[in-house]
Design a protein around this motif. Structure first.
Motif, PDB file in Angstrom:
ATOM      1  N   SER A  38       0.815  -1.218   0.000  1.00  0.00           N
ATOM      2  CA  SER A  38       0.000   0.000   0.000  1.00  0.00           C
ATOM      3  C   SER A  38       0.846   1.265   0.000  1.00  0.00           C
ATOM      4  O   SER A  38       0.367   2.350  -0.329  1.00  0.00           O
ATOM      5  CB  SER A  38      -0.933   0.009   1.218  1.00  0.00           C
ATOM      6  OG  SER A  38      -0.183  -0.083   2.429  1.00  0.00           O
ATOM      7  N   ASN A  39       2.101   1.136   0.390  1.00  0.00           N
ATOM      8  CA  ASN A  39       3.032   2.260   0.410  1.00  0.00           C
ATOM      9  C   ASN A  39       4.174   1.949  -0.562  1.00  0.00           C
ATOM     10  O   ASN A  39       4.790   0.890  -0.472  1.00  0.00           O
ATOM     11  CB  ASN A  39       3.572   2.470   1.823  1.00  0.00           C
ATOM     12  CG  ASN A  39       4.455   3.696   1.931  1.00  0.00           C
ATOM     13  OD1 ASN A  39       5.387   3.891   1.158  1.00  0.00           O
ATOM     14  ND2 ASN A  39       4.175   4.543   2.914  1.00  0.00           N
ATOM     15  N   ASP A  59       7.030   3.699  -1.111  1.00  0.00           N
ATOM     16  CA  ASP A  59       8.326   4.316  -0.844  1.00  0.00           C
ATOM     17  C   ASP A  59       9.482   3.345  -1.064  1.00  0.00           C
ATOM     18  O   ASP A  59      10.526   3.711  -1.613  1.00  0.00           O
ATOM     19  CB  ASP A  59       8.369   4.863   0.582  1.00  0.00           C
ATOM     20  CG  ASP A  59       7.504   6.099   0.762  1.00  0.00           C
ATOM     21  OD1 ASP A  59       7.119   6.687  -0.272  1.00  0.00           O
ATOM     22  OD2 ASP A  59       7.203   6.466   1.905  1.00  0.00           O
TER      23      ASP A  59
END
Length: 203
Positions: free
Chosen positions: A177-178, A180
């Protein structure tokens, strides 16, 4: 924005499913039209006419996404991204309908789609875990040129079965979901920049 994506594999293949999943997470407002073209050779040969079709259908841009390493691997033979790009450019130039160069972007994944899935170890650990056998992979495993083999080993060690890309790749992607961590991968960063229309230094 309407985006066309040309990938390897079939309509239910992991490349198409994962790329569409990530694209919709990154930009929920985009309209995606995906066309899988089978193996790497078929993608290189047919991406020109396919890109033309997608642009005729109103796509604002087309992403051509392929793995540097094909599904088969010959000992001592290392594929060349430059050669792949040159052959894809030739396919685009020879397309029946001219493809505007600024509408088409090439994304070569080194070595294959599974490389993206190894950047978020928390997502991978979650998929490998069971209530009675929690898994916590903290360090990215070695094996950059064969990430599918790495995942096969990890699945065998932790689940007793081998990695199935048609099922497990999407399952891992669904846990991310992230982005980075994934943005540390050059090919994904290029994908990210085109989907979100953000500037990317990677060429």
């Amino acid at each position: 924005m309407k985006i066309g994506m040309i990938t390897e594999g079939g309509p239910q293949g992991s490349d198409l499913k994962v790329c569409e999943r990530f694209a919709r997470q990154l930009n929920p407002n985009i309209d995606i039209r995906s066309i899988p073209l089978g193996n790497k050779r078929d993608l290189i040969d047919n991406c020109g006419t396919t890109a033309s079709l997608l642009i005729e259908q109103g796509c604002d841009l087309v992403l051509i996404i392929w793995d540097l390493y094909p599904a088969w691997r010959e000992k001592g033979q290392r594929p060349c991204r430059t050669q792949d790009c040159e052959e894809i450019q030739s396919s685009l130039q020879n397309a029946n309908v001219k493809v505007p160069p600024h509408n088409v972007y090439l994304i070569c994944i080194e070595a294959e789609l599974e490389e993206w899935l190894l950047y978020d170890l928390s997502a991978l650990s979650s998929v490998l875990s069971t209530p009675t056998h929690p898994v916590n992979i903290r360090k990215k495993p070695k094996g950059e040129t064969n990430p599918k083999k790495v995942l096969t080993k990890l699945f065998k060690e932790n689940t007793g079965r081998v990695y199935n890309n048609l099922y497990d790749a999407e399952k891992i992607a669904n846990k991310i979901s992230n982005f980075d961590k994934l943005k540390k991968c050059p090919s994904f960063l290029r994908f990210f920049s085109k989907i979100t229309e953000k500037i990317c230094d990677y060429q």
